[in-house]
Design a protein around this motif. Structure first.
Motif, PDB file in Angstrom:
ATOM      1  N   GLY A  21     -37.715  -1.269 -37.315  1.00 50.52           N
ATOM      2  CA  GLY A  21     -38.936  -1.878 -37.848  1.00 50.52           C
ATOM      3  C   GLY A  21     -39.982  -0.849 -38.252  1.00 50.52           C
ATOM      4  O   GLY A  21     -40.579  -0.946 -39.333  1.00 50.52           O
ATOM      5  N   ILE A  22     -40.202   0.143 -37.389  1.00 52.39           N
ATOM      6  CA  ILE A  22     -41.170   1.206 -37.715  1.00 52.39           C
ATOM      7  C   ILE A  22     -40.715   1.958 -38.959  1.00 52.39           C
ATOM      8  O   ILE A  22     -41.526   2.322 -39.820  1.00 52.39           O
ATOM      9  N   THR A  23     -39.405   2.192 -39.073  1.00 55.47           N
ATOM     10  CA  THR A  23     -38.872   2.905 -40.232  1.00 55.47           C
ATOM     11  C   THR A  23     -39.086   2.106 -41.512  1.00 55.47           C
ATOM     12  O   THR A  23     -39.478   2.669 -42.538  1.00 55.47           O
ATOM     13  N   VAL A  24     -38.860   0.809 -41.460  1.00 57.32           N
ATOM     14  CA  VAL A  24     -39.078  -0.030 -42.642  1.00 57.32           C
ATOM     15  C   VAL A  24     -40.555  -0.042 -43.016  1.00 57.32           C
ATOM     16  O   VAL A  24     -40.901   0.044 -44.199  1.00 57.32           O
ATOM     17  N   ILE A  25     -41.431  -0.105 -42.029  1.00 58.04           N
ATOM     18  CA  ILE A  25     -42.878  -0.057 -42.312  1.00 58.04           C
ATOM     19  C   ILE A  25     -43.235   1.254 -43.003  1.00 58.04           C
ATOM     20  O   ILE A  25     -43.993   1.272 -43.978  1.00 58.04           O
ATOM     21  N   ALA A  26     -42.682   2.368 -42.509  1.00 56.18           N
ATOM     22  CA  ALA A  26     -42.960   3.670 -43.121  1.00 56.18           C
ATOM     23  C   ALA A  26     -42.445   3.725 -44.558  1.00 56.18           C
ATOM     24  O   ALA A  26     -43.151   4.205 -45.458  1.00 56.18           O
ATOM     25  N   VAL A 156     -16.774  -6.304 -47.502  1.00 60.87           N
ATOM     26  CA  VAL A 156     -17.499  -7.480 -47.007  1.00 60.87           C
ATOM     27  C   VAL A 156     -18.661  -7.044 -46.123  1.00 60.87           C
ATOM     28  O   VAL A 156     -19.793  -7.515 -46.288  1.00 60.87           O
ATOM     29  N   GLU A 157     -18.411  -6.139 -45.177  1.00 59.05           N
ATOM     30  CA  GLU A 157     -19.472  -5.692 -44.267  1.00 59.05           C
ATOM     31  C   GLU A 157     -20.578  -4.961 -45.014  1.00 59.05           C
ATOM     32  O   GLU A 157     -21.768  -5.209 -44.796  1.00 59.05           O
ATOM     33  N   ILE A 158     -20.196  -4.067 -45.913  1.00 53.68           N
ATOM     34  CA  ILE A 158     -21.193  -3.324 -46.687  1.00 53.68           C
ATOM     35  C   ILE A 158     -21.942  -4.265 -47.624  1.00 53.68           C
ATOM     36  O   ILE A 158     -23.169  -4.186 -47.752  1.00 53.68           O
ATOM     37  N   GLY A 159     -21.216  -5.181 -48.254  1.00 51.27           N
ATOM     38  CA  GLY A 159     -21.852  -6.142 -49.161  1.00 51.27           C
ATOM     39  C   GLY A 159     -22.846  -7.043 -48.446  1.00 51.27           C
ATOM     40  O   GLY A 159     -23.930  -7.324 -48.964  1.00 51.27           O
ATOM     41  N   MET A 160     -22.480  -7.504 -47.247  1.00 50.23           N
ATOM     42  CA  MET A 160     -23.406  -8.340 -46.481  1.00 50.23           C
ATOM     43  C   MET A 160     -24.648  -7.540 -46.088  1.00 50.23           C
ATOM     44  O   MET A 160     -25.770  -8.053 -46.166  1.00 50.23           O
ATOM     45  N   GLY A 161     -24.459  -6.296 -45.675  1.00 54.26           N
ATOM     46  CA  GLY A 161     -25.596  -5.455 -45.317  1.00 54.26           C
ATOM     47  C   GLY A 161     -26.527  -5.232 -46.499  1.00 54.26           C
ATOM     48  O   GLY A 161     -27.752  -5.373 -46.390  1.00 54.26           O
ATOM     49  N   LEU A 162     -25.950  -4.914 -47.651  1.00 49.54           N
ATOM     50  CA  LEU A 162     -26.764  -4.701 -48.856  1.00 49.54           C
ATOM     51  C   LEU A 162     -27.407  -6.005 -49.332  1.00 49.54           C
ATOM     52  O   LEU A 162     -28.543  -5.998 -49.812  1.00 49.54           O
ATOM     53  N   GLY A 163     -26.692  -7.113 -49.186  1.00 44.32           N
ATOM     54  CA  GLY A 163     -27.250  -8.405 -49.579  1.00 44.32           C
ATOM     55  C   GLY A 163     -28.468  -8.778 -48.754  1.00 44.32           C
ATOM     56  O   GLY A 163     -29.498  -9.203 -49.292  1.00 44.32           O
ATOM     57  N   PHE A 164     -28.359  -8.624 -47.437  1.00 48.01           N
ATOM     58  CA  PHE A 164     -29.505  -8.916 -46.579  1.00 48.01           C
ATOM     59  C   PHE A 164     -30.649  -7.942 -46.830  1.00 48.01           C
ATOM     60  O   PHE A 164     -31.820  -8.328 -46.795  1.00 48.01           O
ATOM     61  N   ALA A 165     -30.333  -6.660 -47.079  1.00 48.30           N
ATOM     62  CA  ALA A 165     -31.376  -5.677 -47.386  1.00 48.30           C
ATOM     63  C   ALA A 165     -32.100  -6.055 -48.674  1.00 48.30           C
ATOM     64  O   ALA A 165     -33.331  -6.005 -48.747  1.00 48.30           O
ATOM     65  N   GLY A 166     -31.332  -6.452 -49.694  1.00 48.31           N
ATOM     66  CA  GLY A 166     -31.939  -6.861 -50.965  1.00 48.31           C
ATOM     67  C   GLY A 166     -32.810  -8.097 -50.814  1.00 48.31           C
ATOM     68  O   GLY A 166     -33.913  -8.168 -51.374  1.00 48.31           O
ATOM     69  N   PHE A 168     -34.298  -9.082 -48.059  1.00 46.03           N
ATOM     70  CA  PHE A 168     -35.474  -8.671 -47.290  1.00 46.03           C
ATOM     71  C   PHE A 168     -36.493  -7.972 -48.187  1.00 46.03           C
ATOM     72  O   PHE A 168     -37.685  -8.286 -48.154  1.00 46.03           O
ATOM     73  N   ILE A 169     -36.026  -7.032 -48.995  1.00 43.41           N
ATOM     74  CA  ILE A 169     -36.932  -6.300 -49.896  1.00 43.41           C
ATOM     75  C   ILE A 169     -37.601  -7.261 -50.866  1.00 43.41           C
ATOM     76  O   ILE A 169     -38.821  -7.185 -51.094  1.00 43.41           O
ATOM     77  N   TYR A 170     -36.838  -8.181 -51.432  1.00 40.25           N
ATOM     78  CA  TYR A 170     -37.412  -9.155 -52.363  1.00 40.25           C
ATOM     79  C   TYR A 170     -38.483 -10.002 -51.684  1.00 40.25           C
ATOM     80  O   TYR A 170     -39.586 -10.173 -52.221  1.00 40.25           O
ATOM     81  N   LEU A 171     -38.173 -10.548 -50.511  1.00 43.86           N
ATOM     82  CA  LEU A 171     -39.127 -11.420 -49.824  1.00 43.86           C
ATOM     83  C   LEU A 171     -40.390 -10.670 -49.407  1.00 43.86           C
ATOM     84  O   LEU A 171     -41.502 -11.175 -49.550  1.00 43.86           O
ATOM     85  N   VAL A 172     -40.231  -9.446 -48.906  1.00 43.58           N
ATOM     86  CA  VAL A 172     -41.402  -8.682 -48.456  1.00 43.58           C
ATOM     87  C   VAL A 172     -42.277  -8.301 -49.638  1.00 43.58           C
ATOM     88  O   VAL A 172     -43.498  -8.511 -49.618  1.00 43.58           O
ATOM     89  N   LEU A 173     -41.683  -7.735 -50.673  1.00 38.73           N
ATOM     90  CA  LEU A 173     -42.493  -7.314 -51.819  1.00 38.73           C
ATOM     91  C   LEU A 173     -43.094  -8.512 -52.546  1.00 38.73           C
ATOM     92  O   LEU A 173     -44.225  -8.434 -53.042  1.00 38.73           O
ATOM     93  N   ASN A 174     -42.386  -9.618 -52.596  1.00 39.81           N
ATOM     94  CA  ASN A 174     -42.931 -10.835 -53.205  1.00 39.81           C
ATOM     95  C   ASN A 174     -44.114 -11.353 -52.388  1.00 39.81           C
ATOM     96  O   ASN A 174     -45.130 -11.788 -52.937  1.00 39.81           O
ATOM     97  N   SER A 175     -44.000 -11.316 -51.063  1.00 43.71           N
ATOM     98  CA  SER A 175     -45.106 -11.765 -50.200  1.00 43.71           C
ATOM     99  C   SER A 175     -46.312 -10.841 -50.317  1.00 43.71           C
ATOM    100  O   SER A 175     -47.456 -11.298 -50.254  1.00 43.71           O
TER     101      SER A 175
END
Length: 197
Positions: A21-26, A156-166, A168-175
């Motif tokens: 969480g701290i890393t994402v905030i940074a 599948v594992e990498i795609g799911m990780g990148l999908g959730f990251a994408g 998350f980034i969309y929702l945070v930057l949109n908010s």
């Protein structure tokens, strides 16, 4: 691992999520500052975030080692099963040690000095390393107990990780576009803007 338990496990997972969480905030702060949206953020603010990244990485490592050392040394069958599933299966052995190295050695070496904590490029690199390392750690928490020897990191594992990251980034930057990035009328706002450490 439904039959395995550890009194340190809650703290261990908490430390992993906290440093992530701290890393994402940074990383978000560096991004917004580079776009000119947080001009009041200075090197001292980023330095403080990097100190948290460094400190919680060390705390995570302390918990990782404490749990590993105590369980391995006691050699109680009910407790050792957690580590045996990760150390005796070839699919997980490399990831187990790599997770420890990437989550401890990389932040220690790359964030030790004061100047490193103020270098945006280095913070972005270390932040990405920490996030990948804790993604691997989360994978190791779940997969060996559920898939056994059949687990592996694939598309599948990498795609799911990148999908959730994408997502998350969309929702945070949109908010963030819907809210002001600077608090108004806070009594310590000027003091915070002029932070120098």
């Amino acid at each position: 691992d439904p039959h395995w338990f550890s009194t340190l496990f809650g703290w261990y997972v908490f430390a992993s999520m906290f440093v992530s969480g701290i890393t994402v905030i940074a990383l978000i702060t560096i991004y917004l500052k580079s776009k000119g949206l947080m001009e009041f953020v200075n090197d001292s603010h980023l330095h403080d975030l990097a100190k948290f990244m460094f400190a919680i990485s060390v705390f995570w490592t302390y918990l990782w080692f404490s749990q590993f050392m105590l369980i391995w040394y006691a050699n109680i069958p009910e407790e050792v099963t957690y580590f045996m599933a990760r150390l005796e299966v070839e699919n997980y052995k490399f990831l187990f040690w790599f997770s420890m190295i990437i989550n401890f050695i990389a932040p220690i070496i790359l964030l030790m000095s004061r100047d490193a904590k103020r270098n945006n490029g280095r913070l972005i690199f270390v932040g990405c390393v920490i996030l990948v390392g804790h993604w691997i750690n989360s994978y190791l928490l779940v997969t060996p107990g559920t898939l056994g020897a059949h687990g592996h990191i694939g598309f599948v594992e990498i795609g799911m990780g990148l999908g959730f990251a994408g997502l998350f980034i969309y929702l945070v930057l949109n908010s963030l576009t819907k809210q002001p990035l600077e608090t108004q009328n806070h009594p310590f706002l000027d003091e915070s803007k002029n932070l120098h450490t």
